[in-house]
Design an enzyme around this catalytic site. Structure first.
Site, short mmCIF file in Angstrom:
data_model
loop_
_atom_site.label_atom_id
_atom_site.label_comp_id
_atom_site.label_asym_id
_atom_site.label_seq_id
_atom_site.Cartn_x
_atom_site.Cartn_y
_atom_site.Cartn_z
N HIS A 115 0.92 -1.05 -0.06
CA HIS A 115 0.14 -0.01 0.01
C HIS A 115 0.87 1.06 -0.06
O HIS A 115 1.98 1.20 0.47
CB HIS A 115 -0.80 0.00 1.11
CG HIS A 115 -1.98 -1.03 1.14
ND1 HIS A 115 -3.28 -0.74 1.98
CD2 HIS A 115 -2.24 -2.24 0.55
CE1 HIS A 115 -3.80 -1.62 1.64
NE2 HIS A 115 -3.36 -2.71 1.04
N GLU A 167 0.98 3.93 1.93
CA GLU A 167 1.30 4.28 3.10
C GLU A 167 2.52 3.63 3.76
O GLU A 167 3.46 4.17 4.15
CB GLU A 167 0.32 4.28 4.14
CG GLU A 167 -0.77 5.17 3.83
CD GLU A 167 -1.87 4.36 2.74
OE1 GLU A 167 -3.29 4.55 3.35
OE2 GLU A 167 -1.59 3.58 2.42
N CYS A 209 -6.31 2.06 5.70
CA CYS A 209 -7.06 0.84 6.09
C CYS A 209 -6.52 0.49 7.49
O CYS A 209 -5.49 1.22 7.89
CB CYS A 209 -6.98 -0.07 5.21
SG CYS A 209 -5.22 -0.84 5.18
N CYS A 261 -2.53 0.06 7.41
CA CYS A 261 -1.90 1.40 7.21
C CYS A 261 -1.81 1.91 8.53
O CYS A 261 -0.90 2.51 8.94
CB CYS A 261 -2.28 1.86 5.95
SG CYS A 261 -1.82 1.16 4.32
#
Length: 142
Positions: A47, A49, A77, A80
């Site tokens: 992801h 992040e 999410c 993250c």
């Protein structure tokens, strides 16, 4: 946020969900960038992040990112949000809400849970229209 949006565009061009992130140092200087790379790498943890946090820690030579700010186009999410708490980021700035998987107020509020030992400041809604439009366009085109 504009730099995070540019990263999100890179993700979209690669066929991934357009989410971009940047980490700023305590002085506001750009430390690291990231965009979703799950499709390109086959890594479910790739992801924006997480990648930006990893790169910032590598650049600083330390996992604690105290004084740093994570800027991301979409509400993080659970994974993250957990990563930014664990990295001790002082501030989270994000654009669009993620009503399906958001863990910073939409579905959960992990980063402000009083049971955790670190709770970053949260600023949301920055360039929200631009962030949301990028996601809407990506999913509409699919």
């Amino acid at each position: 946020m504009e730099r995070a949006l540019a990263e999100a565009e890179r993700a979209a061009l690669a066929g991934d969900v357009p989410v971009g992130a940047v980490v700023l140092g305590p002085d506001g200087a750009l430390l690291a960038t990231g965009h979703n790379e799950r499709e390109a790498t086959g890594d479910p943890t790739a992801h924006a992040e997480v990648l930006a946090l990893r790169r910032a820690a590598e650049r600083l030579g330390a996992w604690r990112l105290a004084g740093c700010t994570l800027v991301v186009t979409l509400e993080p999410c659970v994974m993250c949000a957990g990563a930014l708490v664990q990295s001790r980021v002082d501030r989270l700035v994000f654009g669009a809400l993620d009503e399906k998987a958001g863990a910073v107020g939409s579905l959960w509020d992990l980063v402000r849970d009083r049971r955790l030992n670190h709770r970053p400041e949260v600023v949301h809604g920055v360039l929200v229209e631009e962030c949301a439009e990028l996601l809407t366009r990506f999913f509409r085109d699919r």
